[in-house]
Design an enzyme around this catalytic site. Structure first.
Site, PDB file in Angstrom:
ATOM      1  N   LYS A  35       0.842  -1.205   0.000  1.00 28.51           N
ATOM      2  CA  LYS A  35       0.000   0.000   0.000  1.00 28.51           C
ATOM      3  C   LYS A  35       0.874   1.252   0.000  1.00 28.51           C
ATOM      4  CE  LYS A  35      -3.754   0.263   2.778  1.00 28.51           C
ATOM      5  NZ  LYS A  35      -4.398   0.471   4.084  1.00 28.51           N
ATOM      6  N   LEU A 153     -16.152  11.293   9.716  1.00 32.55           N
ATOM      7  CA  LEU A 153     -16.064  11.413   8.254  1.00 32.55           C
ATOM      8  C   LEU A 153     -17.039  10.477   7.569  1.00 32.55           C
ATOM      9  CD1 LEU A 153     -12.162  11.236   8.012  1.00 32.55           C
ATOM     10  CD2 LEU A 153     -13.594  13.285   8.218  1.00 32.55           C
ATOM     11  N   ALA A 252     -36.080   6.938   4.049  1.00 30.71           N
ATOM     12  CA  ALA A 252     -36.391   5.514   4.180  1.00 30.71           C
ATOM     13  C   ALA A 252     -35.657   4.754   3.082  1.00 30.71           C
ATOM     14  CB  ALA A 252     -37.889   5.301   4.058  1.00 30.71           C
ATOM     15  N   CYS A 260     -19.392   1.453   9.183  1.00 32.29           N
ATOM     16  CA  CYS A 260     -19.524   2.115  10.487  1.00 32.29           C
ATOM     17  C   CYS A 260     -20.794   1.760  11.247  1.00 32.29           C
ATOM     18  CB  CYS A 260     -19.445   3.627  10.319  1.00 32.29           C
ATOM     19  SG  CYS A 260     -17.797   4.164   9.903  1.00 32.29           S
TER      20      CYS A 260
HETATM   21  C1  UDX Z   1     -21.130   7.277   8.935  1.00 31.43           C
HETATM   22  C2  UDX Z   1     -21.358   8.610   9.686  1.00 31.43           C
HETATM   23  O1  UDX Z   1     -22.284   9.418   8.938  1.00 31.43           O
HETATM   24  C3  UDX Z   1     -20.029   9.324   9.893  1.00 31.43           C
HETATM   25  O2  UDX Z   1     -20.237  10.535  10.621  1.00 31.43           O
HETATM   26  C4  UDX Z   1     -19.129   8.361  10.676  1.00 31.43           C
HETATM   27  O3  UDX Z   1     -17.971   8.911  11.115  1.00 31.43           O
HETATM   28  C5  UDX Z   1     -18.909   7.106   9.852  1.00 31.43           C
HETATM   29  O4  UDX Z   1     -20.177   6.495   9.637  1.00 31.43           O
HETATM   30  P1  UDX Z   1     -20.761   6.507   6.418  1.00 31.43           P
HETATM   31  O5  UDX Z   1     -20.771   5.112   6.950  1.00 31.43           O
HETATM   32  O6  UDX Z   1     -19.695   6.924   5.446  1.00 31.43           O
HETATM   33  O7  UDX Z   1     -20.669   7.558   7.625  1.00 31.43           O
HETATM   34  O8  UDX Z   1     -22.168   6.743   5.661  1.00 31.43           O
HETATM   35  P2  UDX Z   1     -23.516   7.536   5.913  1.00 31.43           P
HETATM   36  O9  UDX Z   1     -23.650   8.599   4.897  1.00 31.43           O
HETATM   37  O10 UDX Z   1     -23.700   7.926   7.312  1.00 31.43           O
HETATM   38  O11 UDX Z   1     -24.587   6.374   5.527  1.00 31.43           O
HETATM   39  C6  UDX Z   1     -24.637   5.142   6.256  1.00 31.43           C
HETATM   40  C7  UDX Z   1     -25.710   4.218   5.705  1.00 31.43           C
HETATM   41  O12 UDX Z   1     -27.019   4.729   5.979  1.00 31.43           O
HETATM   42  C8  UDX Z   1     -25.679   4.029   4.179  1.00 31.43           C
HETATM   43  O13 UDX Z   1     -25.941   2.681   3.873  1.00 31.43           O
HETATM   44  C9  UDX Z   1     -26.788   4.928   3.679  1.00 31.43           C
HETATM   45  O14 UDX Z   1     -27.302   4.501   2.444  1.00 31.43           O
HETATM   46  C10 UDX Z   1     -27.808   4.769   4.796  1.00 31.43           C
HETATM   47  N1  UDX Z   1     -28.745   5.900   4.933  1.00 31.43           N
HETATM   48  C11 UDX Z   1     -28.288   7.157   5.238  1.00 31.43           C
HETATM   49  C12 UDX Z   1     -30.127   5.676   4.810  1.00 31.43           C
HETATM   50  O15 UDX Z   1     -30.566   4.549   4.552  1.00 31.43           O
HETATM   51  N2  UDX Z   1     -30.984   6.740   4.997  1.00 31.43           N
HETATM   52  C13 UDX Z   1     -30.552   7.992   5.315  1.00 31.43           C
HETATM   53  O16 UDX Z   1     -31.394   8.886   5.473  1.00 31.43           O
HETATM   54  C14 UDX Z   1     -29.153   8.204   5.431  1.00 31.43           C
END
Ligand code: UDX
Length: 429
Positions: A35, A153, A252, A260
């Protein structure tokens, strides 16, 4: 200021690059020699919008370096970040062996005062353990402070999230490092919140679990919408206008995924259990999330009646838009369930097809989203990529044996889709 980041994954690489962009001198360390070689040669191990340009710029400016030598990294800097992975274990708790190993490595390499910051997502009280370990392995010969500095993030907008954060949380056990920490984050215009180490650790898990809860909440409401003819997007809009609730994270869907939310929820539940509290609310959040996928699959199987030997087109493989990440992706889970039911799949994702290839076999990967529907009996939207809204719907209607679309992300307007001649099934509408 001189910063070393140990662990050059999504979080480590974005953090290091953004600190360099803020004017600091950054060394990114990773034990994965390959990497590091890729990065040294100008390559990029992950897809994150804007990151390749920023890495290139800061390497050229002499502010960003890559090495696999921890000793060199620790000697060079005053701030040492731990940004290694904390993989989940079968019981939901986190495997902290990389954090422990890096703590020992830092301890043996330290020859002067260091501020050691934990960016990895860890259970509450890990900071205490890190400090204990460093104290033990440095044999008390050098002074140091341990700080909890969780990241918030989102993949896909990680750079913007880092450069313009809502808040920076620093958990400390003494006031000594506070001024240095404020100076470290001075290039980024954000409030710095100083807490105890334990509070900072809890903020991370509590915030992510709350966001997951918000999604499960609206997904549960979507079930009631389907039962009554209400529209979940109208409900979310009406709820979200109340600033105490807010419209964000009320979309939804077929469920949340990623590296995460599922992991953080399980870890927070496991930590609570260890502390003697059963966090039943969060167990329900997990249950609703699984149920949402079950209901979506049932919608498909009920409509198609017999899935065996049908061909289904799936748009989206990443766990959300703007990323190539397929870890815990609801889209991949859906594909596997449809395969188990005997369906043949034609799939497309703007970025994630290569990574999906390693875990999703025996499907046709289609380079052009408009060709996915060819020869299919139904089309499914599984990831909220905005480009899917530009799908050539006329062509899709002509290609499908019967024009059926299951939309797990509510990208289209149901009234318009019906007008165009589709049998269209979204979530909660
Ligand atoms: C998340 C947190 O937002 C971030 O602050 C943290 O540090 C890391 O985890 P991430 O996992 O990159 O970030 O994605 P995020 O945009 O939060 O979406 C997570 C999941 O929820 C995705 O599968 C997304 O499709 C889903 N989601 C999100 C929904 O189903 N509905 C929503 O309204 C928002």
């Amino acid at each position: 200021m001189k910063i070393t980041i140990i662990g050059t994954g999504y979080v480590g690489l974005v953090t290091g690059t953004c600190f360099a962009e803020g004017g600091h001198e950054v060394t990114c360390v990773d034990s994965d020699v390959n990497k590091i070689k890729v990065l040294q040669q100008g390559g990029m191990p992950i897809y994150e919008p804007g990151l390749p340009e920023l890495v290139k710029k800061n390497v050229a400016a002499g502010r960003l370096f890559f090495t696999s030598n921890t000793q060199e990294g620790v000697e060079r800097s005053d701030f040492i970040f731990i940004a290694v992975s904390t993989p989940p274990q079968p019981d939901g708790s986190l495997d902290l062996s990389f954090v422990e190993k890096v703590s020992r490595d830092i301890a043996s390499a330290m020859t002067s005062y260091k501020i050691i910051l934990d960016k990895s997502t860890v259970p509450v009280r890990t900071g205490e353990k890190v400090a204990e370990t460093i104290g033990r392995f440095s044999k008390g010969k050098v002074d140091f402070d341990v700080v909890s500095n969780p990241e918030f993030l989102r993949e896909g907008s990680a750079i913007e999230d880092f450069m313009k954060p809502d808040r920076v949380v620093v958990g400390v056990s003494s006031p000594r490092p506070v001024e240095a920490l404020k100076a470290l984050y001075a290039p980024f215009d954000a409030p710095v919140i100083v807490t105890s180490i334990e509070s900072a650790e809890l903020i991370k898990h509590a915030a992510n679990s709350f966001l997951a809860l918000k999604i499960s909440y609206i997904n549960a409401v979507s079930v009631l919408c389907e039962a009554t003819g209400a529209n979940v997007q109208e409900v979310a809009h009406g709820m979200g206008m109340d600033p105490r609730i807010g419209r964000k994270f009320l979309d939804a869907s077929l469920g949340f995924g990623g590296s995460c939310f599922p992991k953080d929820l399980s870890a927070f539940i496991a930590t609570s259990e260890m502390l003697g509290y059963e966090f039943g609310l969060l167990k329900e959040v997990q249950k609703i999330n699984l149920g949402q996928m079950d209901r979506f699959v049932k919608k498909i199987t009920d409509t198609l009646w017999v899935v065996r030997d049908k061909t289904i087109g799936v748009l989206g493989l990443a766990f959300k838009q703007d990323t190539d990440d397929v870890r815990n992706s609801p889209a991949i889970d859906l594909c596997k369930r449809l395969q188990r039911a005997g369906a043949r799949l034609r799939v497309h994702d703007p970025q994630a097809m290569e990574k999906a290839g390693a875990i999703l076999k025996d499907v046709d990967y289609v380079a052009d989203m408009n060709e996915v529907a060819e020869g299919c009996d139904a089309l499914v939207i599984a990831t909220e990529w905005p480009e899917f809204k530009k799908l050539d719907l006329d062509r899709a209607r002509r290609c499908l044996s019967h024009p059926i679309i299951f939309d797990g992300r509510n990208l289209f307007d149901p009234v318009e889709m019906e007008r165009l001649g589709f049998l269209y099934k979204g979530i909660g509408r």
